[in-house]
Motif scaffolding. Structure first.
Motif, short mmCIF file in Angstrom:
data_model
loop_
_atom_site.label_atom_id
_atom_site.label_comp_id
_atom_site.label_asym_id
_atom_site.label_seq_id
_atom_site.Cartn_x
_atom_site.Cartn_y
_atom_site.Cartn_z
N GLY A 279 5.86 11.08 -7.91
CA GLY A 279 5.82 9.70 -8.39
C GLY A 279 5.44 9.60 -9.85
N MET A 280 5.02 8.40 -10.20
CA MET A 280 4.65 8.12 -11.58
C MET A 280 3.40 8.90 -11.99
SD MET A 280 5.54 6.63 -14.22
CE MET A 280 6.34 5.08 -14.31
N GLY A 281 2.51 9.17 -11.02
CA GLY A 281 1.31 9.95 -11.33
C GLY A 281 1.67 11.36 -11.79
N SER B 141 0.83 -1.21 0.00
CA SER B 141 0.00 0.00 0.00
C SER B 141 0.86 1.26 0.00
CB SER B 141 -0.91 -0.01 1.22
OG SER B 141 -1.55 1.22 1.37
N VAL C 36 2.91 11.16 -15.34
CA VAL C 36 1.80 10.98 -16.27
C VAL C 36 1.06 12.30 -16.46
CG1 VAL C 36 -0.43 9.86 -16.59
CG2 VAL C 36 1.54 8.52 -15.86
N LEU D 74 2.46 1.68 -3.43
CA LEU D 74 1.46 2.12 -4.40
C LEU D 74 1.12 3.59 -4.22
CD1 LEU D 74 -0.28 1.16 -6.73
CD2 LEU D 74 -2.06 0.59 -5.09
N ASN D 75 1.06 4.07 -2.98
CA ASN D 75 0.81 5.49 -2.72
C ASN D 75 1.96 6.35 -3.25
OD1 ASN D 75 -1.71 5.35 -1.59
ND2 ASN D 75 -0.96 5.13 0.51
N ARG D 76 3.18 5.92 -3.05
CA ARG D 76 4.32 6.66 -3.58
C ARG D 76 4.36 6.62 -5.10
NH1 ARG D 76 9.25 4.17 -1.05
NH2 ARG D 76 7.79 2.83 0.01
N PHE D 77 3.94 5.52 -5.67
CA PHE D 77 3.94 5.37 -7.12
C PHE D 77 2.94 6.32 -7.78
CE2 PHE D 77 2.50 3.12 -10.98
CZ PHE D 77 3.69 3.05 -11.65
N THR D 78 1.78 6.48 -7.16
CA THR D 78 0.73 7.33 -7.75
C THR D 78 0.75 8.75 -7.22
OG1 THR D 78 -0.84 6.59 -6.08
CG2 THR D 78 -0.80 5.38 -8.16
N ASN D 79 1.72 9.11 -6.40
CA ASN D 79 1.83 10.46 -5.87
C ASN D 79 1.94 11.45 -7.01
OD1 ASN D 79 2.28 12.73 -4.38
ND2 ASN D 79 4.24 12.07 -3.54
N LEU D 80 1.14 12.51 -7.03
CA LEU D 80 1.12 13.47 -8.12
C LEU D 80 2.32 14.41 -8.10
CD1 LEU D 80 -2.64 14.44 -8.40
CD2 LEU D 80 -1.31 12.98 -9.91
#
Length: 126
Positions: A36-38, A24, A41, A27-33
């Motif tokens: 992260g990757m968010g 979890s 994107v 995943l939060n770090r990955f989608t961090n705006l």
């Protein structure tokens, strides 16, 4: 034996809970705006929108330039046809009497001999 099975079951549940907790957080770090990757994107999405607008502007400018070039080409062709008509009408004119003995290539040329040029320069210096 039941006690050992229960302890192993509890240890497995605690291990799965810890794994889910770690997953979890990742995943939060990955989608961090922000970092992260968010964020990547989101930035790419904005860049795609800007490039689309730039492409549309370039296409519009290209269309306008092509139309302008087409118009200029038509004007040039019209001018060329008028020049051809003028040249054709010039061939129909009579030749002046004093030039009929000269070959055609020399009729329009003006020649000065060297002596006349030197005399005029000497007269200008005096």
């Amino acid at each position: 034996m039941n006690l050992i099975a229960d302890l192993l079951l509890i240890a497995g549940a605690v291990g799965a809970a810890f794994y889910c907790f770690v997953l979890s957080r990742r995943l939060n770090r990955f989608t961090n705006l922000e970092g992260g990757m968010g964020g990547a994107v989101a930035v790419l999405s904005v860049q795609v929108d800007e490039m689309t607008k730039a492409l549309e502007t370039a296409q519009r400018t290209s269309r306008d330039s092509a139309q302008s070039l087409r118009d200029l080409t038509e004007r040039a062709e019209a001018a060329a046809s008028r020049i051809e008509l003028v040249l054709a009408s010039m061939h129909d004119l009579e030749e002046p009497e004093g030039l009929s003995h000269l070959p055609r290539s020399n009729r329009g040329a003006v020649r000065r001999n060297r002596r006349a040029r030197l005399e005029s320069e000497n007269g200008a210096l005096e």
